[in-house]
Structures are given as C-alpha cells and as structure tokens.
Design an enzyme around this catalytic site. Structure first.
Site, PDB file in Angstrom:
ATOM      1  N   ASP A  99      36.540  40.407  37.432  1.00  0.00           N
ATOM      2  CA  ASP A  99      38.000  40.378  37.273  1.00  0.00           C
ATOM      3  C   ASP A  99      38.552  41.720  36.810  1.00  0.00           C
ATOM      4  O   ASP A  99      37.834  42.550  36.252  1.00  0.00           O
ATOM      5  CB  ASP A  99      38.395  39.345  36.200  1.00  0.00           C
ATOM      6  CG  ASP A  99      38.224  37.918  36.682  1.00  0.00           C
ATOM      7  OD1 ASP A  99      37.685  37.702  37.774  1.00  0.00           O
ATOM      8  OD2 ASP A  99      38.641  37.006  35.926  1.00  0.00           O
TER       9      ASP A  99
ATOM     10  N   HIS B  13      33.792  41.689  34.094  1.00  0.00           N
ATOM     11  CA  HIS B  13      34.981  42.523  34.343  1.00  0.00           C
ATOM     12  C   HIS B  13      34.509  43.899  34.812  1.00  0.00           C
ATOM     13  O   HIS B  13      33.743  44.549  34.084  1.00  0.00           O
ATOM     14  CB  HIS B  13      35.821  42.626  33.066  1.00  0.00           C
ATOM     15  CG  HIS B  13      36.353  41.295  32.632  1.00  0.00           C
ATOM     16  ND1 HIS B  13      35.579  40.378  31.973  1.00  0.00           N
ATOM     17  CD2 HIS B  13      37.564  40.718  32.828  1.00  0.00           C
ATOM     18  CE1 HIS B  13      36.306  39.284  31.764  1.00  0.00           C
ATOM     19  NE2 HIS B  13      37.509  39.462  32.268  1.00  0.00           N
TER      20      HIS B  13
HETATM   21 ZN    ZN Z   1      41.666  39.034  33.783  1.00  0.00          ZN
END
Ligand code: ZN
Length: 183
Positions: free
Chosen positions: A8, A150
């Site tokens: 993400d 991430h």
């Molecule tokens: Zn996020």
C-alpha cells in the site's frame, strides 16, 4: 499453501523499483494499492508493475478514510485514482483497498470494484526494525492469507523480500489476488 502479498501507499520513487527488482528475481506476483496523487511523475513505475504482471489497485487519491467523506467526495477519490491508473495501463482497475480499512458498504453499490482487506499486518509502517516485521508475518501467516506491507519504506521492502524467501522455504506459493480470491 498459497498466500498473496500486497503493498500500500506507493509508488515510492526511492523504494518501489528495488522491490520490483526483488519480486522479479523471485518470480513473485504482488498487488500494489497505489495512492492516486503519488502517480504523477512515477508513471514509469506503474507501467513496470503492470508489465511485470502485478495487480494495480486503488488506495484513493489522497489516502483518505472513505466513510468520513460525503458520497460525492468519496466517489471522486476513487474515480480520479482509477483514471490515473487506467491512463497508463489501459485496463480497468478491479480492486480497491480503503485506507485504514474504512469502508462504507453503501459504496459497494456505487463502485463496481472489489474491496480487498488483509489478514496479516506486520505494522511495518511503525517500526524501522526489519526483523520485527519479518517475525510478525512469520508468526501469523497461514494458508490463504493476504499479507500487507507498505512499499514506501526501505525497511518494508527489505522485510517483505525476506518474508517471501522464508515463506517459500516453508512451502508457501505466492499467487495473485485473482487466484487467491477465486480459490
Ligand atoms: Zn494506506
């Protein structure tokens, strides 16, 4: 045993290309839930994700919690991001991951997309300790899981690639979200 790995908040100019190199070396498909406003200037990275067989999903335009917005504002966040991705890939964006998991079921009926959450969360964004993230994933992961990382932190990229190596050693196979969600 199959799992999917997802990233993400990117793309990140200084981190995502290195991750893509590592995924390519390992022949592992991933899903990238990109933030729309991060796309400008990083079109080459989006194109590379697409060319190398990764899924590109929507993570809103400005990383907002969709259920805190008016319906119109929420729909704009989603459609602007889809447009930015589709302009590069030429393909319709199928999946959305709502930031913070904030999802209003009503939106489901307005947006023709599949929301994708996660089942293994190493909270890699709040530690710079690679081995902490790695062991959190290794402790939690089981067959059918969706792992969240991430791709905008160096330490997350290092941890994710190490997790892939270790899970493969344990007999896990990395598959696309398409394959995982169908099974
Ligand atoms: Zn996020």
């Amino acid at each position: 045993k199959t799992v999917a790995i997802t990233f993400d908040d990117g793309p990140g100019r200084n981190t995502t290309p290195e991750l893509l190199d590592g995924l390519k070396e390992r022949n592992v498909p991933a899903a990238f839930f990109v933030v729309g406003e991060n796309i400008e200037g990083n079109e080459d990275i989006i194109r590379r994700m697409h060319d190398e067989g990764h899924i590109i999903g929507n993570h809103t335009f400005t990383h907002v919690e969709l259920d805190k917005l008016s319906e119109n504002a929420a729909l704009t966040e989603v459609s602007k991001t889809n447009a930015a991705i589709e302009k590069i890939t030429g393909e319709k964006v199928k999946y959305i991951r709502p930031p913070c998991g904030s999802w209003d079921e009503e939106l489901y009926y307005k947006i023709d997309m599949t929301p994708v959450f996660w089942s293994v969360d190493p909270k890699d964004w709040c530690t710079d300790n690679v081995s902490v993230s790695v062991s959190r994933v290794m402790e939690q992961t089981k067959d059918g899981d969706i792992i969240l990382f991430h791709d905008i932190y160096d330490t997350s990229v290092t941890a994710a690639l190490e997790v892939i190596d270790r899970l493969q050693t344990r007999g896990y196979r990395f598959v696309t979200l398409d394959d995982l969600l169908i099974e």
